[in-house]
Design a protein around this motif. Structure first.
Motif: not given
Length: 649
Positions: A194-223
């Motif tokens: 997420s340190l790279e500014p969000s952009s419509t040209k960089n969908a991978e940033r959105t997908l991978w950051a979302t996946l990582l946040f989700a892994v931390g919340g679902i596998v680790g700690w939901p809060f």
């Protein structure tokens, strides 16, 4: 030329224009106002950063203390149960309540079984898991550091690196077997993206950051999902790296919303393996993240985390000052420092003022500083507070502090490192006795018992004692040894540090809450699946979520062969259930005793930091953390075994 002879004309090659391998300067969010030819600040590359961080993290895995008994009883003990078929079970890890994920625990099983597959025994498995976690943290930290160098600022990256490297908080958190530490790894990687500014040209940033946040919340700690809110806000409402005319803003926002929703739906697929593993382990359909949220938020007045203690609002201030010293103050000064910079040193964030079709770099940086403030506000509002709850933002504390140091350009970097090293040494010298006592139990007392009864094989010819092969503790089963914990139950480091053949039980102490009980064991453990144990589907009688004590699971002290206890000779205290076992020399022999800080009778400064020299240490008072042996019981077991073996011969 009539002869047909051809003439070749050779031209000297023109020298190619030299190309500079030096990357462009001043491209990050924070920009140095220096001449382009000025010398760049030194920063290690990714490989060097990994090697340097790994030295410290592996040292932490080997020598850091276990900070929280929840780590032992809710994670180390279930892992030991999967690995060896026995261990302590808490109410959280029962099918009735199911607020701990077996999927998260199972993730660590390959690392735990690696040493045994190499013939190294059980104790190395404990450190193998810790080193595995240290490696994960190292990779995440190194990636964060290099991204800060590339996307934020080289000097801020260097500050961040040394803050991560010499830091008492990270020393404690990186190798901890806790969901909050796992959430720290995933949050660090997601924040890195997420340190790279969000952009419509960089969908991978959105997908991978979302996946990582989700892994931390679902596998680790939901809060920990709360830490994604600034990222989500930027994705939905902030231009970031896009330049969008005001009249096209609606179309742009629809595209951004659609992209984030799709990424969220893909991330939700992580629920499938997690729910499947947990449901198999518990023997019924369970969604552990929902159970955690339901118990902690919707549990009602009779249950919930407040049963296990509440703390004042300033708990985290004191704790973070202890673990991060001046970095804590710098981290929370980051947004005020950014505001001051906006008025007095605006060029730090770019020479060109953004137009109406762009995002301000001040907005982008503020969003990256916001997670720490958001998380701290959420946790401070909760009555039940624990140090481990702050683990997910430990790297972000360093990032915020590095940003403040860059904006202030102070001298604080080196001072913080020295204070953190002093704190790490204090944790070792003052509080490491529980781990050391269990180490000596396995390294000295149990080999002595085997040697005295003829069960310790003699050294091979020409082999020194220091090179003795790993001891086989299987013969301990002949003695039915029982190691007991009374008031020190919360410092039990786990069954991985107790050889098989020694049972661990709890005695009644002045503590009146619920203690763990043993997982139900079965004789044919070897015939069970490699991870799916039958005991994980059973709720032992009496386990509850109300923290109500169960007396039936205590063992009488008279049945204990060994006992671990803490005694403060200078300030002795005793009660009916907590007598001073260490001074009862008629019954208990001191096998080993190590110093343990008496914090209540030591000054704040000298108990917080360690400094060499007798003057500093003389200010503190210490107790005796002891492994005690019931002389009569153990000697009788040794004599009985020798009598049986001599009779058979």
């Amino acid at each position: 030329m009539a002869s047909g002879t051809q003439t070749l004309r050779l031209r000297r090659p023109e020298p190619s224009k030299p190309t500079s391998s030096t990357p462009a300067r001043h491209t990050g969010i924070l920009q140095d106002q220096l001449r382009r030819a000025a010398r760049r600040p030194w920063n290690p590359d990714f490989s060097a950063a990994v090697r340097l961080l790994l030295l410290v993290r592996v040292a932490g895995a080997m020598y850091s203390n276990i900070q929280d008994c929840d780590e032992v009883f809710n994670f180390w003990e279930p892992l030991h149960y999967l690995d060896h078929g026995h261990g302590f079970q808490t109410w959280e890890v029962t099918p009735t309540f199911a607020i701990r994920s077996w999927a998260y625990i199972l993730f660590h099983l390959p690392a735990a079984r690696l040493p045994s597959s190499l013939g190294l025994g059980k104790r190395p498995a404990f450190f193998a898991v810790r080193i595995f976690l240290a490696v994960l943290s190292t990779l995440c930290e190194a990636k964060l550091f290099r991204t800060v160098v590339d996307k934020v600022n080289e000097r801020a990256g260097r500050y961040l690196f040394f803050m991560l490297l010499f830091n008492a908080g990270m020393w404690n958190a990186t190798a901890a077997f806790l969901p909050s530490s796992f959430a720290m790894y995933t949050t660090t990687l997601a924040f890195t993206l997420s340190l790279e500014p969000s952009s419509t040209k960089n969908a991978e940033r959105t997908l991978w950051a979302t996946l990582l946040f989700a892994v931390g919340g679902i596998v680790g700690w939901p809060f920990a999902l709360a830490l994604s809110l600034p990222f989500v806000f930027e994705e939905l409402f902030v231009l970031g790296g896009d330049k969008v005319d005001p009249f096209a803003r609606g179309t742009w926002m629809v595209a951004r919303w659609r992209r984030l929703i799709v990424a969220g739906l893909i991330a939700a697929l992580i629920f499938i393996p997690v729910i499947s593993i947990d449901s198999v382990a518990y023997g019924r359909w369970v969604i552990v993240p929902w159970h955690i949220v339901r118990y902690n938020i919707f549990g009602g007045s009779e249950r919930g985390p407040d049963l296990y203690g509440t703390s004042p609002w300033h708990f985290y201030i004191q704790n973070l000052l202890l673990n991060f010293n001046i970095l804590f103050l710098l981290a929370f000064a980051s947004l005020p420092s950014l505001a001051i910079t906006y008025f007095i040193d605006r060029k730090r964030l770019g020479l060109i003022k953004p137009g109406p079709d762009q995002s301000s770099p001040f907005t982008l940086l503020a969003l990256r500083l916001a997670p720490l403030y958001l998380w701290s506000a959420i946790l401070t509002a909760q009555a039940h507070k624990e140090e481990r709850f702050m683990y997910p933002v430990y790297p972000l504390i360093c990032f915020n502090a590095a940003t403040t140091v860059y904006l202030m350009r102070g001298w604080i970097e080196s001072a913080s490192g020295l204070i953190s090293i002093s704190r790490v040494l204090a944790l070792w010298h003052y509080y490491h006795a529980p781990l050391s006592v269990f180490s000596r139990f396995e390294a000295f007392e149990l080999p002595r018992l085997l040697n005295d009864t003829g069960l310790l094989p003699p050294l091979p010819a020409g082999v020194e004692e220091s090179d003795r092969p790993a001891i086989d503790f299987t013969p301990l089963k002949h003695f039915d040894l029982k190691l007991c914990m009374g008031k020190e139950w919360h410092r039990f480091p786990g069954h991985y540090l107790v050889p098989n053949g020694v049972s661990v039980d709890f005695m009644k102490s002045d503590f009146e809450g619920l203690l763990p009980v043993h997982f139900q064991s079965f004789a044919n453990v070897r015939n069970e699946p490699w991870w799916d144990r039958r005991g994980s589907k059973i709720t032992p009688t009496g386990l509850n979520d109300l923290n109500e004590e169960i007396h039936e699971y205590y063992v009488p002290v008279e049945t204990c062969d060994y006992l671990v206890d803490l005694d403060f000779p200078k300030h002795p205290s005793s009660s009916k259930h907590e007598p001073r076992y260490a001074v009862d020399e008629d019954t208990w022999q001191r096998v080993t005793c190590l110093p343990f800080l008496d914090a209540s009778h030591s000054p704040l400064l000298t108990r917080t930091l360690w400094v060499p020299g007798a003057w500093w240490q003389s200010k503190n008072e210490f107790g005796d953390y002891c492994l005690l042996k019931n002389r009569e019981r153990v000697d009788k077991k040794e004599r009985d075994f020798l009598a049986r073996t001599h009779g058979e011969n």
